[in-house]
Enzyme design. Structure first.
Site, PDB file in Angstrom:
ATOM      1  N   SER A  48      15.196  19.786 -15.462  1.00  0.00           N
ATOM      2  CA  SER A  48      14.088  20.737 -15.495  1.00  0.00           C
ATOM      3  C   SER A  48      14.608  22.070 -16.017  1.00  0.00           C
ATOM      4  O   SER A  48      15.702  22.503 -15.652  1.00  0.00           O
ATOM      5  CB  SER A  48      13.492  20.914 -14.091  1.00  0.00           C
ATOM      6  OG  SER A  48      12.639  22.042 -14.046  1.00  0.00           O
ATOM      7  N   HIS A  92       0.835  -1.212   0.000  1.00  0.00           N
ATOM      8  CA  HIS A  92       0.000   0.000   0.000  1.00  0.00           C
ATOM      9  C   HIS A  92       0.869   1.262   0.000  1.00  0.00           C
ATOM     10  O   HIS A  92       0.423   2.336   0.400  1.00  0.00           O
ATOM     11  CB  HIS A  92      -0.965   0.029   1.197  1.00  0.00           C
ATOM     12  CG  HIS A  92      -1.631  -1.283   1.451  1.00  0.00           C
ATOM     13  ND1 HIS A  92      -2.745  -1.689   0.765  1.00  0.00           N
ATOM     14  CD2 HIS A  92      -1.311  -2.301   2.289  1.00  0.00           C
ATOM     15  CE1 HIS A  92      -3.111  -2.895   1.179  1.00  0.00           C
ATOM     16  NE2 HIS A  92      -2.240  -3.293   2.090  1.00  0.00           N
TER      17      HIS A  92
END
Length: 484
Positions: free
Chosen positions: A286, A156
């Site tokens: 970036s 999870h």
């Protein structure tokens, strides 16, 4: 590099930006139309061998012009005739005047169209399989290297029991190995449409051979073998069943699902700074944030994998709406969906190979994450050690529960480090086992049989699967532009 005129037209990024030369050629017009001519030559050779009045000179003329295609003439013929196959029959006949009367003798358009598609599917699988094997080989090397490096397991996406970096890679490997077997099975299940005529009854060939059924069957067999297939479909309509396309594309969609899961895992681990994909010295992560090292290769694979999975809808719908012996609403769809599936799978595998050859692991970061969570995971071991030293399980459990809640509050509410170990060391209840704490908190005691599982899995399943591909060379070419 495309010329200025080409920049005025839409070009599929799958070809202009991503896919390899060999896969692009596999679905190119040049290969398609050369294959059509080869199929006409196979047909003529078989018909001659079975007694039809076809000469060696006619076949030799066809063979000498098999790759001599006047594409401009073919385009003009198609503009006039509105029929691509007949346009190429006329174009071939133009450069083979002697053979012109026997080109396409007894055949329907699907003789060249469908059989060529089946050849492209087979050859496409043969291009993909060595690339997939190369990815598995690289990932197997990675799994072997990190077979015993403990790392947090996640269920999870919450910290769970420890595993190892190599064991996690084996989960990826197992999915990819299933894909190898699926691709091999889909390729090997392919048959040739063969020589079946307009509605699949072989009526035109039965007429050519004056009712001789044995010769018609032999013709089908001979052409099938010349094209490199062991079997032809015994029954077809005008086309081979569109269920074949479902079978082929479903295996590629399944591969897409595997790759998406693997690359998503890599992206998650990159966020944790535990594992990164390769990052070149001058690469920019970036345009605005110079410090960033975005997992752009893994993101590219995920992006293309979604397209590969979505393409699966096309053959399902196409097969469901084919009427009786065939309708032509399959054609335009298949011209796009079949090549795109293979082109997409091709670049995904090339990019994934690049990723798996250069995965970077940061053991110190992994160790820090383990230290942050391990005290909680070690509580059961501590309880067992106390009981072994003569303590009461329920009493120890309550002590650990209270201390764990206090430590959790420090982590979650104050943003501090996990100080459960310090609390245990300071508590007057635990002196009997303080000398054992280091051993009780050794990460390698929490990984079970992960290293042994990796070794057994690689030796018994992965390496044998790769054996047939050892002699096949795969050259990796990854476009600089692939990531966006």
């Amino acid at each position: 590099m495309a010329g200025a005129e080409e920049m005025n037209k839409y070009r599929s990024p799958l070809v202009s930006r991503y896919a390899s030369e060999e896969m692009s050629y596999n679905f190119s017009d040049k290969k398609k139309f050369i294959t059509w001519r080869k199929l006409w030559i196979y047909l003529a050779k078989a018909e001659k061998a079975l007694g039809l009045p076809i000469t060696d000179a006619q076949i030799a003329e066809m063979e000498s012009h098999a790759e001599d295609i006047d594409f401009a003439m073919a385009a003009e013929e198609e503009r006039k005739l509105r029929h691509d196959v007949m346009a190429h029959v006329h174009t071939f006949a133009h450069c083979c005047p002697t053979a012109a009367p026997i080109i396409h003798l007894g055949a329907t358009s699907c003789y060249v169209g469908d059989n060529t598609d089946l050849i492209a599917l087979r050859d496409g699988f043969n291009i993909l399989l060595p690339k997939l094997a190369r990815v598995i080989d690289r990932l197997a090397n990675f799994a072997e290297e990190y077979a015993d490096l403990p790392t947090l397991g996640f269920t999870h996406f919450q910290p769970a029991q420890l595993t190892t970096v190599g064991k996690r890679a084996c989960l990826w490997l197992q999915d990819l190995m299933m894909d190898v077997r699926k691709l091999e099975r889909a390729r090997d299940d392919l048959r040739f449409r063969g020589v079946k005529g307009t509605t699949g009854t072989q009526a035109s060939f039965l007429q050519l051979f004056q009712g001789d059924h044995d010769k018609v069957e032999e013709l089908d067999k001979m052409v099938t073998e010349m094209a490199g297939f062991k079997k032809a479909y015994l029954v077809t309509g005008q086309t081979y069943s569109c269920k074949v396309d479902i079978d082929c594309m479903s295996t590629l969609a399944s591969l897409g699902a595997s790759v998406h899961k693997i690359c998503t895992d890599i992206r998650l681990l990159a966020n944790l700074k535990e594992i990164e994909e390769p990052f070149e010295k001058e690469q920019i992560g970036s345009s605005a944030m110079p410090y960033k090292r975005n997992p752009m290769r893994a993101e590219c694979c995920c992006s293309l994998a979604l397209h590969l999975i979505a393409l699966m809808d096309d053959p399902l719908q196409t097969a469901s709406v084919q009427w009786l012996e065939r309708t032509l609403d399959d054609s335009a769809n298949r011209r796009i969906s079949l090549p795109e599936s293979f082109l997409t799978a091709d670049i995904i595998l090339s990019t994934l190979q690049n990723i798996t050859e250069g995965l970077v692991v940061y053991p110190k970061v992994i160790e820090r994450h383990i230290r942050h969570e391990l005290p909680f995971m070690a509580t059961e071991n501590i309880i067992k050690a106390i009981v072994k030293a003569g303590g009461n399980r329920q009493e120890c459990h309550e002590k650990i529960r209270v201390l764990s809640q206090e430590a959790a509050a420090v982590v979650k509410q104050e943003g501090g480090d996990n100080d459960l170990l310090g609390r245990i060391q300071r508590d007057p209840y635990f002196p009997p086992i303080l000398g054992q704490l280091d051993a009780l908190l050794d990460p390698k005691t929490f990984i079970g049989r992960a290293p042994q599982q990796v070794a057994k899995f690689l030796a018994e399943e992965v390496r044998p699967l790769l054996e047939p591909y050892k002699t096949i060379k795969v050259e990796l070419v990854v476009s600089i532009a692939m990531a966006k």
